[in-house]
Design a protein around this motif. Sequence first.
Motif, PDB file in Angstrom:
ATOM      1  N   UNK A  48     -23.903  56.877 -31.739  1.00 38.23           N
ATOM      2  CA  UNK A  48     -24.495  58.142 -32.733  1.00 38.23           C
ATOM      3  C   UNK A  48     -24.898  57.041 -34.055  1.00 38.23           C
ATOM      4  N   UNK A  49     -25.920  56.333 -33.946  1.00 41.68           N
ATOM      5  CA  UNK A  49     -26.323  55.422 -35.147  1.00 41.68           C
ATOM      6  C   UNK A  49     -26.665  56.388 -36.230  1.00 41.68           C
ATOM      7  N   UNK A  50     -26.310  56.006 -37.596  1.00 45.65           N
ATOM      8  CA  UNK A  50     -26.760  56.919 -38.713  1.00 45.65           C
ATOM      9  C   UNK A  50     -27.899  56.420 -39.512  1.00 45.65           C
ATOM     10  N   UNK A  51     -28.811  57.290 -39.535  1.00 47.44           N
ATOM     11  CA  UNK A  51     -29.855  56.732 -40.503  1.00 47.44           C
ATOM     12  C   UNK A  51     -30.545  57.932 -41.068  1.00 47.44           C
ATOM     13  N   UNK A  67     -33.639  57.542 -42.566  1.00 48.14           N
ATOM     14  CA  UNK A  67     -35.014  56.948 -42.223  1.00 48.14           C
ATOM     15  C   UNK A  67     -35.740  57.639 -40.917  1.00 48.14           C
ATOM     16  N   UNK A  68     -36.713  58.575 -41.134  1.00 45.59           N
ATOM     17  CA  UNK A  68     -37.181  59.274 -40.081  1.00 45.59           C
ATOM     18  C   UNK A  68     -37.579  58.392 -38.789  1.00 45.59           C
ATOM     19  N   UNK A  69     -38.156  57.105 -39.426  1.00 45.60           N
ATOM     20  CA  UNK A  69     -38.888  56.313 -38.241  1.00 45.60           C
ATOM     21  C   UNK A  69     -37.672  55.430 -37.362  1.00 45.60           C
ATOM     22  N   UNK A  70     -36.467  55.209 -38.357  1.00 49.70           N
ATOM     23  CA  UNK A  70     -35.459  54.679 -37.588  1.00 49.70           C
ATOM     24  C   UNK A  70     -34.543  55.672 -36.647  1.00 49.70           C
ATOM     25  N   UNK A  71     -34.533  57.074 -37.064  1.00 46.67           N
ATOM     26  CA  UNK A  71     -33.994  57.904 -36.164  1.00 46.67           C
ATOM     27  C   UNK A  71     -35.031  58.159 -35.002  1.00 46.67           C
ATOM     28  N   UNK A  72     -36.211  58.071 -34.930  1.00 52.19           N
ATOM     29  CA  UNK A  72     -37.047  58.284 -33.722  1.00 52.19           C
ATOM     30  C   UNK A  72     -36.846  56.890 -32.984  1.00 52.19           C
ATOM     31  N   UNK A  73     -36.821  55.679 -33.471  1.00 57.81           N
ATOM     32  CA  UNK A  73     -36.572  54.534 -32.636  1.00 57.81           C
ATOM     33  C   UNK A  73     -35.175  54.570 -32.146  1.00 57.81           C
ATOM     34  N   UNK A  74     -34.366  55.175 -32.718  1.00 57.48           N
ATOM     35  CA  UNK A  74     -32.978  55.311 -31.904  1.00 57.48           C
ATOM     36  C   UNK A  74     -32.958  56.117 -30.789  1.00 57.48           C
ATOM     37  N   UNK A  75     -33.668  57.199 -30.598  1.00 58.71           N
ATOM     38  CA  UNK A  75     -34.002  57.926 -29.315  1.00 58.71           C
ATOM     39  C   UNK A  75     -35.016  57.204 -28.474  1.00 58.71           C
ATOM     40  N   UNK A  76     -35.569  56.352 -28.826  1.00 54.80           N
ATOM     41  CA  UNK A  76     -36.755  55.656 -27.945  1.00 54.80           C
ATOM     42  C   UNK A  76     -36.204  54.313 -27.239  1.00 54.80           C
ATOM     43  N   UNK A  77     -34.929  54.412 -26.562  1.00 54.05           N
ATOM     44  CA  UNK A  77     -34.399  53.606 -25.906  1.00 54.05           C
ATOM     45  C   UNK A  77     -34.181  53.526 -24.438  1.00 54.05           C
ATOM     46  N   UNK A  78     -34.864  54.469 -23.798  1.00 51.13           N
ATOM     47  CA  UNK A  78     -34.656  54.917 -22.532  1.00 51.13           C
ATOM     48  C   UNK A  78     -35.737  54.620 -21.500  1.00 51.13           C
ATOM     49  N   UNK A  79     -36.913  53.988 -21.963  1.00 51.51           N
ATOM     50  CA  UNK A  79     -37.952  53.555 -21.142  1.00 51.51           C
ATOM     51  C   UNK A  79     -37.887  52.046 -20.733  1.00 51.51           C
TER      52      UNK A  79
END
Length: 197
Positions: A141-144, A146-158
């Motif tokens: 559960x990475x903390x951020x 920053x909205x873009x970092x939060x989006x990036x943190x979810x975008x790791x399943x492709x």
Amino acid sequence: MAGIDKMLERLDIGYIDLLLLHQQVGDYMGAWRDCEKAVAQGKVRAIGLSNFESERLEEVCEAATIKPAILQVECHPYYQQDALKKRLAPYGTVIESWYPIGHGDPGLISQEIFNELADKYGKTNVQIILRWHVQEGNIIFPKSTNLQHIRDNFNIFDFELTEEEMKQIKALDNGKRFYTATLEEQERNFSTWSPED
């Protein structure tokens, strides 16, 4: 138990999905029994531990009626917790990583392997590290803020790292921790804590 009830009241919800016993200090065995009671009463769905890396981990696990679902500890490519994972295996407990990117350490994040893989997969170095965690079976559960970092943190399943790439990251494990409080320091801090804190 009073603390659990106070949490439920403060959060204004019917139950807590996951409750962690945060430190291996004070009456941690009594606290664990109360966590189990809270599960039986439907106040909590799952329980786990945080920062239990001493022999107190086995003490709780052996006495537990409900084995800890997770153990939340520092875990990142510099400190991969392989020995701890072996200790947890008999109980079915998994690692939940805090400091999953090494407390944002620039030296870790800018390791050449992460630069190369980020370029290969069109991802950020942090996304590569988070993907490594997922493939290692760690909960993250990475903390951020920053909205873009939060989006990036979810975008790791492709994408998926290869076995060889996982081995290259495994080679970074050097035992470096960013949180270094000893058990004695934790106990000293606990002795000065009050419920109002």
